[in-house]
Design an enzyme around this catalytic site. Structure first.
Site, PDB file in Angstrom:
ATOM      1  N   TRP A  69       0.842  -1.192   0.000  1.00 60.62           N
ATOM      2  CA  TRP A  69       0.000   0.000   0.000  1.00 60.62           C
ATOM      3  C   TRP A  69       0.887   1.256   0.000  1.00 60.62           C
ATOM      4  CZ3 TRP A  69      -0.459   3.887   3.740  1.00 60.62           C
ATOM      5  CH2 TRP A  69      -1.445   4.840   3.458  1.00 60.62           C
ATOM      6  N   ASP A  78     -15.250   9.830  -0.418  1.00 59.65           N
ATOM      7  CA  ASP A  78     -15.943   9.134   0.668  1.00 59.65           C
ATOM      8  C   ASP A  78     -16.728  10.125   1.547  1.00 59.65           C
ATOM      9  OD1 ASP A  78     -16.645   7.124   2.387  1.00 59.65           O
ATOM     10  OD2 ASP A  78     -14.594   6.417   2.713  1.00 59.65           O
ATOM     11  N   LYS A  85     -15.746   6.690  -8.942  1.00 57.14           N
ATOM     12  CA  LYS A  85     -14.499   6.104  -8.445  1.00 57.14           C
ATOM     13  C   LYS A  85     -14.900   4.876  -7.643  1.00 57.14           C
ATOM     14  CE  LYS A  85     -10.700   7.121  -5.218  1.00 57.14           C
ATOM     15  NZ  LYS A  85     -10.109   8.162  -4.373  1.00 57.14           N
ATOM     16  N   TRP A  86     -14.542   3.703  -8.120  1.00 56.68           N
ATOM     17  CA  TRP A  86     -15.021   2.423  -7.562  1.00 56.68           C
ATOM     18  C   TRP A  86     -13.892   1.824  -6.730  1.00 56.68           C
ATOM     19  CZ3 TRP A  86     -19.522  -0.428  -9.717  1.00 56.68           C
ATOM     20  CH2 TRP A  86     -19.679  -1.706  -9.159  1.00 56.68           C
ATOM     21  N   ASP A  87     -14.083   1.816  -5.429  1.00 55.76           N
ATOM     22  CA  ASP A  87     -13.002   1.444  -4.514  1.00 55.76           C
ATOM     23  C   ASP A  87     -13.195   0.031  -3.953  1.00 55.76           C
ATOM     24  OD1 ASP A  87     -10.712   1.812  -2.986  1.00 55.76           O
ATOM     25  OD2 ASP A  87     -11.327   3.770  -2.235  1.00 55.76           O
ATOM     26  N   ASN A 143     -11.471  -1.675  -0.445  1.00 55.23           N
ATOM     27  CA  ASN A 143     -10.504  -1.301   0.582  1.00 55.23           C
ATOM     28  C   ASN A 143     -10.132  -2.371   1.601  1.00 55.23           C
ATOM     29  OD1 ASN A 143      -9.430   1.300   0.186  1.00 55.23           O
ATOM     30  ND2 ASN A 143     -11.474   2.157   0.461  1.00 55.23           N
ATOM     31  N   CYS A 189     -10.135   1.638  -8.258  1.00 50.64           N
ATOM     32  CA  CYS A 189      -9.308   2.006  -7.119  1.00 50.64           C
ATOM     33  C   CYS A 189      -9.396   0.874  -6.113  1.00 50.64           C
ATOM     34  CB  CYS A 189      -9.855   3.302  -6.511  1.00 50.64           C
ATOM     35  SG  CYS A 189      -9.061   3.774  -4.960  1.00 50.64           S
ATOM     36  N   ASP A 218      -2.351   5.627  -3.232  1.00 49.94           N
ATOM     37  CA  ASP A 218      -2.734   6.627  -2.227  1.00 49.94           C
ATOM     38  C   ASP A 218      -1.554   7.517  -1.866  1.00 49.94           C
ATOM     39  OD1 ASP A 218      -5.398   6.141  -1.951  1.00 49.94           O
ATOM     40  OD2 ASP A 218      -5.206   4.757  -0.267  1.00 49.94           O
TER      41      ASP A 218
HETATM   42  C1  GLA Z   1      -9.170   4.583  -0.402  1.00 52.01           C
HETATM   43  C2  GLA Z   1      -8.786   5.373  -1.639  1.00 52.01           C
HETATM   44  C3  GLA Z   1      -8.650   6.825  -1.280  1.00 52.01           C
HETATM   45  C4  GLA Z   1      -9.953   7.322  -0.699  1.00 52.01           C
HETATM   46  C5  GLA Z   1     -10.350   6.495   0.509  1.00 52.01           C
HETATM   47  C6  GLA Z   1     -11.723   6.870   0.995  1.00 52.01           C
HETATM   48  O1  GLA Z   1      -8.136   4.541   0.510  1.00 52.01           O
HETATM   49  O2  GLA Z   1      -7.621   4.879  -2.212  1.00 52.01           O
HETATM   50  O3  GLA Z   1      -8.307   7.584  -2.423  1.00 52.01           O
HETATM   51  O4  GLA Z   1     -10.948   7.253  -1.681  1.00 52.01           O
HETATM   52  O5  GLA Z   1     -10.341   5.112   0.191  1.00 52.01           O
HETATM   53  O6  GLA Z   1     -12.116   6.160   2.095  1.00 52.01           O
END
Ligand code: GLA
Length: 690
Positions: A168, A334, A443-445, A447, A491, A513
């Site tokens: 990361w 977010d 933006k499709w994340d 995490n 993402c 990030d």
């Molecule tokens: C991830 C993304 C960030 C942001 C956060 C929001 O870490 O990589 O750019 O969008 O989530 O919670």
């Protein structure tokens, strides 16, 4: 189209500079013949007729020579295909037929009722390979492993392996090391492509940046995966790869069911690492990335500026500033939905937070449009916080194993997208969301990784790993079809889901990030080995850097670093001074001028980012752009001249910055002085062929 030799069993595929050939023996052994420079059918046939290696005690006559080594028989390499039925294990196939319709060659084999089809397709000099396994029996067939392809390299000494590893905020670090006997395995056991390795390898013996042979392989799959590079006892090298992280079960095929592997693409180039990268970029722009001819807009993203503390009023203020400096797409990250005031709650509830957006997203979207920008939002559809209405209503919709803890990462659980009801819920919610306001961009994340990939009640829970990715792809495809004007960014906590599979249905990716402009140069250097600038989003954020390391840098350095990809701005513009905003406006205007060259041009890595001066160059038609960065200058060591590439030595080039006219031959051989001095300096040089 594939050429077939007179023997009917030797096939040759050719691209502009390369060829690929294979041959079926009378014993139904499918042998690899050639992958490299262009050859003719007579050459392929000569290779097919060359005598097999003599008897080697304790060795297999097949190892290192087969196109797609199956499990069983005299083979000791890692099998690409491993199949189990109630009665048997392994494969003994018989050739059935081939056809070469269009640009695709298909070879069909059968083992009792199990049908195996090997697919080949030339895309420029990229060979796309994939495999279909169909269950034509009346019983169940368990697919323990089904790689997309096995690649065989020619006999050479001293192979080196290049890979892109990371973690990361430190993705796509290029590393190269000699290959030794045995296997080198990279992959992901995490449910997504992963920050740890991009699914790409390159092999060479003596290539430089601009010359020599490079063999590259890249997998198009966004779930768990594995690529194994093996140097066999006779020093031959084979690379096998596909979906899934081990051999313990990919899918259970019921009678009539089939599995199609992802595409594993291979590229031979004799233009060194630079030539290989340019060929990969051209391939992705032509065949993978949707609408790649359309340049991506300059975006603003609020994440680093506002984190979870957002409101309509504050976003409106940011939007005004963003419009002022020339931003074309305004993205609310977010915090806009459900009870999402921190990362502890709200994921899963994809309706605007009523305190923050009392009239939904439309008023803000309309204002953003009124300012002449497009409007985008952040989502993370595959996840749920236990503190959410969705989880309270459907605690069984997540991946979990009965009797075991539900592991939370970032306070969230993974939804089981293999379930029909979950897929349907997500489709309805996201379709409704995209219809509820004029949203142009998502933006499709993603995490967190899979940790408890269980599916209570499902007799074959292993399928969840594959079906999750298929469901993601289907959802993206369906949303794109229903909302064709909406662009999507992939993402996953930065660059955790970047591969040819997701790229065929997203418009760009969030590279990392890590928005520190110096760290970024190394990330971008690795990224550019395989992927083009056209998809590589990069933001200019605040100084000192708030996200990570507190590094102080000038706006100039931050902008020139981010202008190497799809430029974005992610700083807190409400705190930028009038002077900073004016300067930012000038950089954004300059980016718009060079954008076609950066996003669609041929990339030359002039000097890697190793501490001193680094530079990249883009060439499109008569236009050339050089971006150069000086990390730190030592006393008595002036920054060296940068030798350009890809220019016509007989032409002259006018520098748009200075008006000076340079001879192409001089730029190529003697180079250009950038004028950079001190620490963290940067420059943009535009040249026009006259
Ligand atoms: C991830 C993304 C960030 C942001 C956060 C929001 O870490 O990589 O750019 O969008 O989530 O919670």
């Amino acid at each position: 189209m594939a050429d077939v030799a007179e023997d009917g069993h030797t096939w040759l595929l050719s691209g502009p500079t390369s060829s690929y050939a294979l041959h079926l023996t009378p014993a139904d052994e499918l042998l690899h013949l050639h992958w490299g420079p262009r050859i003719g059918l007579a050459d392929a046939q000569a290779l097919a007729e060359s005598p097999p290696p003599g008897h080697r005690p304790f060795e297999s006559p097949l190892d290192g020579r087969e196109e797609y080594p199956v499990e069983g028989g005299p083979r000791f390499t890692r099998p690409a295909l491993s199949v189990r039925t109630d009665e048997r294990r392994g494969t003994e196939w018989a050739f059935e037929s081939y056809d070469s319709a269009g640009d695709e060659l298909r070879l069909r084999f059968r083992d009792d009722g199990v049908e195996i089809t090997l697919h080949y397709r030339m895309r420029g000099d990229v060979v796309e390979r994939w495999v279909t396994v169909a269950n034509g029996t009346h019983a169940r067939v368990e697919l323990l492993r089904a790689d997309a392809a096995t690649w065989t390299l020619p006999d050479r000494e001293g192979w080196r392996l290049s890979q892109l590893h990371g973690r990361w905020a430190a993705e796509s670090r290029l590393t190269t090391a000699p290959l030794t006997y045995g296997e080198k395995v990279i992959g992901s056991r995490r449910g997504h492509t992963g920050h740890q390795h991009l699914p790409w390898v390159a092999l060479d013996t003596d290539a430089t940046e601009e010359s020599g042979e490079v063999y590259g392989c890249a997998l198009g799959w966004s779930g768990t995966w594995r690529i194994a590079v093996a140097q066999l006892p006779d020093a031959r090298v084979q690379i096998t790869g596909g979906a899934g992280h081990d051999d313990s079960g990919l899918l259970l095929l019921r009678p009539g069911e089939a599995y199609t592997t992802p595409v594993f693409a291979g590229l031979w180039s004799d233009g060194g690492f630079g030539g290989a990268s340019r060929a990969w970029h051209a391939y992705q722009r032509a065949y993978v990335i949707p609408d790649a001819d359309r340049d991506r807009p300059v975006l603003f993203n609020c994440w680093e500026a506002t984190k979870f503390d957002i409101s309509e009023e504050q976003q409106t203020a940011l939007a005004h500033r963003a419009a002022e400096i020339g931003v074309e797409l305004f993205v609310v990250d977010d915090g806009w939905f459900g009870a999402r005031t921190s990362d502890r709650a709200g994921l899963g509830d994809w309706t605007p937070n009523p305190d923050r957006f009392p009239h939904g997203l439309r008023p803000l979207a309309d204002r953003v449009h009124g300012l002449g920008m497009r409007f985008g939002i952040w989502v993370e559809p595959e996840m749920v916080n236990p503190d959410s209405d969705l989880y309270r209503a459907h605690p069984d919709w997540v991946q979990y194993r009965p009797g075991r803890r539900r592991t939370e990462q970032r306070n969230q659980l993974v939804l089981n997208l293999a379930r029909d009801d979950v897929r349907e819920y997500l489709w309805e919610r996201l379709d409704a969301l995209l219809s509820s306001a004029p949203i142009d961009y998502v933006k499709w994340d993603f995490n967190r990784c899979f940790t408890d990939a269980g599916w209570p009640g499902e007799p074959y829970p292993q399928r969840l790993w594959v079906d999750h990715v298929r469901a993601l792809y289907a959802l993206l495809d369906r949303l794109r079809a229903a909302h064709p004007k909406v662009a999507f960014e992939s993402c996953s906590g930065g660059g955790g889901r970047i591969d040819l599979g997701v790229l065929s249905r997203t418009d760009q990716v969030w590279t990392s990030d890590n928005t520190d402009p110096l760290d970024r140069l190394a990330i971008q250097h690795g990224f550019s080995q395989i992927h083009p600038a056209r998809i590589m989003a990069a933001w200019v954020t605040d100084s000192p850097n708030t996200q990570l390391n507190g590094r102080v840098s000038t706006l100039r350095f931050r902008f020139v670093s981010a202008m190497a990809g799809v430029l974005g701005v992610g700083g807190d513009l409400t705190r930028w001074s009038a002077r900073e905003l004016a300067e930012a406006g000038r950089w954004v205007a300059l980016y718009k001028e060079i954008r076609p060259v950066v996003q669609r041009g041929a990339l030359y890595r002039l000097r890697p980012p190793r501490g001193g001066l680094s530079a990249v160059q883009y060439v499109l038609g008569d236009e050339t752009v050089v971006l150069a960065w000086l990390q730190a200058q030592r006393h008595g060591e002036p920054a060296p001249a940068v030798r350009l590439r890809g220019l016509d030595p007989t032409a002259s080039y006018e520098c748009r910055e200075t008006g000076a006219v340079h001879r192409g031959a001089v730029l190529l051989h003697h180079g250009l002085r950038t004028g950079l001095t001190g620490d963290l300096d940067a420059a943009i040089i535009r040249l026009h062929r006259i």
